[in-house]
Design an enzyme around this catalytic site. Sequence first.
Site, PDB file in Angstrom:
ATOM      1  N   HIS A 294      65.021  13.098 -45.941  1.00 21.30           N
ATOM      2  CA  HIS A 294      64.358  14.328 -45.532  1.00 21.30           C
ATOM      3  C   HIS A 294      65.277  15.139 -44.623  1.00 21.30           C
ATOM      4  O   HIS A 294      66.221  14.614 -44.028  1.00 21.30           O
ATOM      5  CB  HIS A 294      63.038  14.007 -44.838  1.00 21.30           C
ATOM      6  CG  HIS A 294      61.998  13.483 -45.781  1.00 21.30           C
ATOM      7  ND1 HIS A 294      60.668  13.349 -45.439  1.00 21.30           N
ATOM      8  CD2 HIS A 294      62.101  13.057 -47.066  1.00 21.30           C
ATOM      9  CE1 HIS A 294      59.983  12.879 -46.473  1.00 21.30           C
ATOM     10  NE2 HIS A 294      60.839  12.681 -47.470  1.00 21.30           N
TER      11      HIS A 294
ATOM     12  N   GLU B 124      64.702  16.405 -41.727  1.00 20.68           N
ATOM     13  CA  GLU B 124      64.661  15.920 -40.346  1.00 20.68           C
ATOM     14  C   GLU B 124      65.537  14.683 -40.178  1.00 20.68           C
ATOM     15  O   GLU B 124      66.249  14.539 -39.173  1.00 20.68           O
ATOM     16  CB  GLU B 124      63.218  15.585 -39.949  1.00 20.68           C
ATOM     17  CG  GLU B 124      62.257  16.761 -40.056  1.00 20.68           C
ATOM     18  CD  GLU B 124      61.532  16.803 -41.390  1.00 20.68           C
ATOM     19  OE1 GLU B 124      60.332  17.083 -41.395  1.00 20.68           O
ATOM     20  OE2 GLU B 124      62.186  16.541 -42.438  1.00 20.68           O
TER      21      GLU B 124
ATOM     22  N   CYS C 299      56.727  14.826 -42.136  1.00 22.38           N
ATOM     23  CA  CYS C 299      55.857  13.797 -42.696  1.00 22.38           C
ATOM     24  C   CYS C 299      55.697  12.665 -41.686  1.00 22.38           C
ATOM     25  O   CYS C 299      56.333  12.653 -40.628  1.00 22.38           O
ATOM     26  CB  CYS C 299      56.433  13.270 -44.006  1.00 22.38           C
ATOM     27  SG  CYS C 299      57.903  12.254 -43.790  1.00 22.38           S
TER      28      CYS C 299
ATOM     29  N   CYS D 199      59.056  10.691 -40.905  1.00 26.86           N
ATOM     30  CA  CYS D 199      59.971  11.450 -40.040  1.00 26.86           C
ATOM     31  C   CYS D 199      59.408  11.569 -38.629  1.00 26.86           C
ATOM     32  O   CYS D 199      60.157  11.544 -37.648  1.00 26.86           O
ATOM     33  CB  CYS D 199      60.218  12.829 -40.626  1.00 26.86           C
ATOM     34  SG  CYS D 199      61.281  12.829 -42.091  1.00 26.86           S
TER      35      CYS D 199
END
Length: 343
Positions: A264, A266, A291, A294
């Site tokens: 992701h 992040e 999410c 993360c």
Amino acid sequence: MLVGLCGGICSGKHAIADYLIHHQGFRLLELKSRTVSQAADDAEANVQLKTPDTKAGSHIPPSQVFESVDSLLEFATKNWQELWVTADIWEASTLDHFLQRPFFLLVSVDAPVSLRWERFVARCRRRQLEPPALEQFVIWNDQHLYKKDVGHAYLTDRAQVRLFNSSSSLEELHAALKALNLADDQRLRPSWDQYFMQLASLAAQRSNCMKRRVGCVLVRDHRVISTGYNGTPRHITNCNEGGCPRCNRGEGGGVGLSTCLCLHAEENALLEAGRERIREGAVLYCDTCPCLTCTVKITQVGISEVVYSQGYNMDQDSAAILRAAGIRLRQFSPPQNGLIHLD
């Protein structure tokens, strides 16, 4: 502040300039002479396009008249803290000089071609001139906007604010302009939130994930620490080339996450920065709410605040974890962008 107005024939540029002058304290800057190409356009239309598109009897008193664009810009630069407006920007080659100034705001004005023709006809009749047929007006309009190298489309494409003036009356136009408040100097420079969120959105454009493009920026003390976007790990085939089977199967959000190979945005930003560089006080900007996976990692590295623009399907779960960890979560609402309807 200097507002430059550009747009098509009878789009309402001068009506807007008139409003800014009479209602918001602006003063007009004009050029004494026009370019050869612009003068030819006016002669072809058999009417001075520079005349204000306002009610009969209304006028825009000139405040300052200049011999050249350079002298106009020099004056505006020396007096940048005052409010100025001009509709005398005709060439893309000179627009660059204006856009370099931090006090300049380019505003384009457009309207339906049928409505602009009606305004043009009314203008001709006020001057006791024979109005053109709609077909002829469209030809003039196309030349005015799209003539090679000098057409006004070269200007309008670079406008920082784009207005669509379909108002049927000056009262409606004035009410819309009052609500819009073009004189707001925050339009000249993005806020920190807007600046970093735009960087996150720009990072997202590098993503090749087949499910969703996401970008992230890590910041501390208004300085960028790292950026990230989602996609497959280094040396693994890109997601859009089949590198992540889960994403390429098009499964719904939250389904099969344990089989997803994509990092992701992040995660990439956190890995790039490392805990030593993040420290307390760091802010994470992401164009999508993190999410759950993360969010857990965000709490571990000492981030103090998470700012996002778009929601995700597990926002409440992520919010609960961040709240428990004492991390502030807030949604950023970007200022209105794109075409603004004045109605």
